[in-house]
Write an enzyme that holds these catalytic residues in place. Structure first.
Site, PDB file in Angstrom:
ATOM      1  CG  ASP A   1      -2.099   1.792   1.108  1.00  0.00           C
ATOM      2  OD1 ASP A   1      -3.444   0.774   0.889  1.00  0.00           O
ATOM      3  OD2 ASP A   1      -2.201   2.081   1.272  1.00  0.00           O
TER       4      ASP A   1
ATOM      5  CG  ASP B   1       3.163   5.399  -5.960  1.00  0.00           C
ATOM      6  OD1 ASP B   1       1.793   4.531  -7.366  1.00  0.00           O
ATOM      7  OD2 ASP B   1       3.298   6.249  -6.038  1.00  0.00           O
ATOM      8  CB  VAL B   2       1.377   0.272  -8.119  1.00  0.00           C
ATOM      9  CG1 VAL B   2       1.052  -1.175  -6.856  1.00  0.00           C
ATOM     10  CG2 VAL B   2      -0.167   0.684  -8.461  1.00  0.00           C
TER      11      VAL B   2
ATOM     12  CG  ASN C   1      -7.765  -3.983  -4.283  1.00  0.00           C
ATOM     13  OD1 ASN C   1      -8.939  -3.696  -4.411  1.00  0.00           O
ATOM     14  ND2 ASN C   1      -7.087  -2.897  -2.921  1.00  0.00           N
TER      15      ASN C   1
ATOM     16  CE1 TYR D   1     -12.242   3.845 -10.463  1.00  0.00           C
ATOM     17  CE2 TYR D   1     -14.343   3.197 -11.679  1.00  0.00           C
ATOM     18  CZ  TYR D   1     -13.410   3.105 -10.294  1.00  0.00           C
ATOM     19  OH  TYR D   1     -13.489   2.156  -9.635  1.00  0.00           O
TER      20      TYR D   1
ATOM     21  CE  LYS E   1     -10.862   0.307 -11.560  1.00  0.00           C
ATOM     22  NZ  LYS E   1     -10.508  -0.643 -10.924  1.00  0.00           N
TER      23      LYS E   1
ATOM     24  CB  THR F   1     -14.575   1.390   0.080  1.00  0.00           C
ATOM     25  OG1 THR F   1     -14.424   1.496  -0.787  1.00  0.00           O
ATOM     26  CG2 THR F   1     -14.774  -0.043  -0.308  1.00  0.00           C
TER      27      THR F   1
END
Ligand code: NAP
Length: 266
Positions: free
Chosen positions: A35, A58-59, A85, A157, A161, A192
């Site tokens: 994370d 950090d991805v 995720n 977004y 996606k 969430t």
């Protein structure tokens, strides 16, 4: 394989990622939680048990991804599952007011992040022995109902996606013969922090979403986590390149909302 399988979950300190880490740990996996918030990821890992680990990563940072995946292999010896995720919400503004840097960031976290993580993890998985079905590892990506339908004001977004599904199919096709399965889940609205922030900003109306959802409610994070854990597990040994909607019927609905009737309270 000797011992428990090992999974990396990105964005694992909160929301669907944290629910997934708990679900996988419950199912017998050793989980490495990645994370932005490394302290919280470590705290979460400790809550799951001493065999699990938490990492700041950090991805979108290629060097950090390479270093942390190397760390996980050094600590846990192997990687059998990856759940891409980590994600952020969109700016939710009319197109003519959208900020270019914010657009780029949404694409970077969802697409560049999943790509960088998959690249490093696949390199490791291909060095591991095959299981009884010939598989070496599984990747689960997170799409959305925004993978299929357009949401006004959320260009980045929706593009990200939809792109996640494209990358899922490309990776699945490329790596199937090397024993790596790649699938996606496509959640509807899930309770969430990400969704709470959209509700707070007035970007979404929780009651309107419930009315538009055939099942009449949002999902709990664990309802998504259970499906992610299934796709990562040997129970899904012959599934690759698939997208599983987990959306309470959202994408199935082809009629005006009124056709659903009222939401029953009892
Ligand atoms: P969340 O509660 O906001 O959790 C996302 C986690 O990802 C946070 O811990 C966040 O860290 C972390 N993160 C953000 N950027 C990162 C980065 N660059 N590198 C590493 N970690 C990063 O979100 P969520 O609702 O659980 O969403 C998880 C995934 O499900 C996302 O891909 C999202 O698009 C997808 N999804 C969610 C819903 C929904 O209704 N919630 C529906 C469909 C799909 P910080 O908190 O420190 O920023």
């Amino acid at each position: 394989m000797n011992g428990a399988p090992v999974a990396i979950v990105t964005g694992a300190a909160e929301g669907i990622g944290w629910a997934t880490a708990q679900q996988l740990a419950h199912a017998g996996w050793i989980v490495a939680l990645f994370d932005l918030n490394g302290a919280l990821a470590t705290e979460r890992a400790q809550a799951l048990g001493a065999q699990h680990s938490g990492w700041a990563c950090d991805v979108t940072d290629a060097d950090a991804v390479q270093a942390r995946v190397t760390d996980v292999v050094a600590r846990h010896g192997r990687i059998d599952g990856l759940v891409n995720n980590a994600g952020i919400a969109d700016q939710t503004a009319p197109t003519l007011q959208q900020d270019i840097a914010a657009f780029d960031k949404v694409l970077a976290v969802h697409l560049r992040g999943a790509f960088l993580m998959s690249q490093q993890v696949i390199a490791q998985m291909t060095q591991q022995a095959r299981d009884a079905h010939g598989n070496r590892g599984a990747i689960v990506n997170i799409g959305s109902i925004a993978s299929f339908g357009g949401i006004p004001g959320r260009n980045a977004y929706c593009a990200a996606k939809a792109g996640v599904l494209g990358m899922t199919r490309a990776l699945a096709s490329e790596w199937a013969r090397r024993g790596i399965r790649v699938n996606a889940v496509a959640p509807g609205y899930v309770k969430t922090a990400l969704v709470a922030s959209l509700v707070e900003r007035g970007a979404i109306d929780a009651q309107a979403i419930a009315r538009r959802t055939p099942m009449g409610r949002m999902a709990a994070p664990e309802e998504i986590a259970q499906v992610i854990a299934f796709l990562a597990s040997p129970l899904a040994s012959y599934i690759t390149g698939a997208v599983l909607p987990v959306d309470g019927g959202w994408t199935a609905l082809g009629a005006p909302e009124a056709a659903l009737g009222p939401i029953e309270e009892d």
